[in-house]
Design a protein around this motif. Structure first.
Motif, short mmCIF file in Angstrom:
data_model
loop_
_atom_site.label_atom_id
_atom_site.label_comp_id
_atom_site.label_asym_id
_atom_site.label_seq_id
_atom_site.Cartn_x
_atom_site.Cartn_y
_atom_site.Cartn_z
N HIS A 21 24.16 59.56 -61.73
CA HIS A 21 24.34 58.95 -60.42
C HIS A 21 25.78 59.18 -60.00
O HIS A 21 26.70 59.07 -60.81
CB HIS A 21 24.04 57.45 -60.48
N ASP B 133 20.32 53.35 -70.33
CA ASP B 133 19.50 53.31 -69.12
C ASP B 133 18.31 54.23 -69.30
O ASP B 133 18.35 55.20 -70.07
CB ASP B 133 20.32 53.75 -67.90
N TYR C 111 15.27 56.29 -67.05
CA TYR C 111 14.61 56.73 -65.81
C TYR C 111 13.77 57.96 -66.15
O TYR C 111 14.17 58.80 -66.95
CB TYR C 111 15.62 57.08 -64.73
N ASP D 230 8.04 60.35 -56.89
CA ASP D 230 8.99 61.44 -57.06
C ASP D 230 8.45 62.77 -56.54
O ASP D 230 7.32 62.85 -56.08
CB ASP D 230 9.40 61.54 -58.53
N ILE E 249 13.55 63.39 -59.39
CA ILE E 249 13.44 61.95 -59.14
C ILE E 249 13.92 61.66 -57.72
O ILE E 249 15.02 62.07 -57.34
CB ILE E 249 14.26 61.13 -60.14
N PRO F 97 15.73 59.59 -55.26
CA PRO F 97 16.71 58.52 -55.47
C PRO F 97 16.49 57.31 -54.59
O PRO F 97 17.02 56.23 -54.87
CB PRO F 97 18.04 59.21 -55.15
N THR G 51 20.92 51.63 -54.90
CA THR G 51 20.30 51.29 -56.18
C THR G 51 20.86 52.21 -57.25
O THR G 51 21.54 53.20 -56.97
CB THR G 51 18.77 51.46 -56.11
N ARG H 180 19.01 54.02 -59.24
CA ARG H 180 18.11 55.14 -59.54
C ARG H 180 18.87 56.44 -59.36
O ARG H 180 19.55 56.63 -58.35
CB ARG H 180 16.89 55.11 -58.62
#
Length: 228
Positions: free
Chosen positions: A38, A148, A150, A157, A193, A195, A200, A202
């Motif tokens: 991120h 984390d 994901y 997605d 993915i 986002p 957030t 993600r």
């Protein structure tokens, strides 16, 4: 996609005047992983390599050679490529494996030199379409040691992406056909993915990458021959 179809048409039209046009098949192995991050938040996602295979068909077009040391050509194809990654944790939680299988449509230019052995370097772009996935069950979120987690989620997605591919190797004409050996590196510029809202955590960076090799066999549709 319009560019791909235009190149296909140009290949067909120019077979008669090409120095050589090859049609071939190839297969190989590679190690793939994913870059998951991120740009604002600091994520703790430790991804490692996952072995995979690829196979496909391709057309290699060599225009009439110029009187220079280095000549050029173009190549287009369709490949089945296994991609994915493995996430590891600092606890006794088993590693998480995600496999994502794609249909890749690459368009590449290459430069080559040599007589019997033709050595080449290639570069280009590809479009990819997700065919299916094989995802491990979600790990125990309270046993990840602060990591984390994901992963890809169908319906949320992206199943279409694009990226770049670099390669290099050699091919050689023999009386029974032409054989090719290639090493490559590929990287997807698009994120698999979605986002969503960047406020957030993600990941807004989720990119596949792979490094590996392929072995190919080609037949010539015409042009000058140089065989043993």
């Amino acid at each position: 996609m319009r560019l791909i179809w235009l190149v296909c048409f140009a290949l067909i039209v120019n077979v008669g005047i090409a120095q050589k046009t090859y049609v071939g098949v190839k297969a190989g192995g590679h190690a793939s992983s994913a870059f998951i991050e991120h740009t604002i938040f600091n994520l703790n996602v430790n991804t490692t390599f996952l072995p995979g295979t690829s196979s496909g068909v391709f057309v290699k077009y060599l225009p009439k050679a110029a009187n220079t040391f280095l000549n050029s050509g173009i190549q287009i194809g369709a490949n089945y490529v296994q991609k994915g990654w493995r996430q590891t944790f600092l606890t006794d939680e088993p590693s998480y494996t995600a496999r994502m299988n794609y249909l890749e449509i690459p368009l590449e230019g290459f430069g080559y030199f040599g007589d019997r052995n033709k050595y080449f370097i290639s570069a280009g772009f590809y479009t990819e379409f997700l065919l299916n996935t094989d995802l491990d069950p979600v790990p125990q979120l309270n046993n990840m040691g602060g990591a984390d987690f994901y992963t890809y989620r169908a319906g949320r997605d992206r199943d279409i992406g694009y990226g770049a591919r670099l390669g290099g190797g050699m091919f050689r004409d023999l009386s029974i056909g032409t054989f090719q050996l290639e090493g490559f590196f590929s990287y997807s510029f698009s994120n698999f993915i979605d986002p969503g809202d960047l406020t957030t955590e993600r990941p807004d960076l989720s990119n596949h990458w792979a490094v590996g090799f392929t072995v190919g066999y080609m037949i010539s549709l015409g042009g000058n021959k140089n065989v043993e």
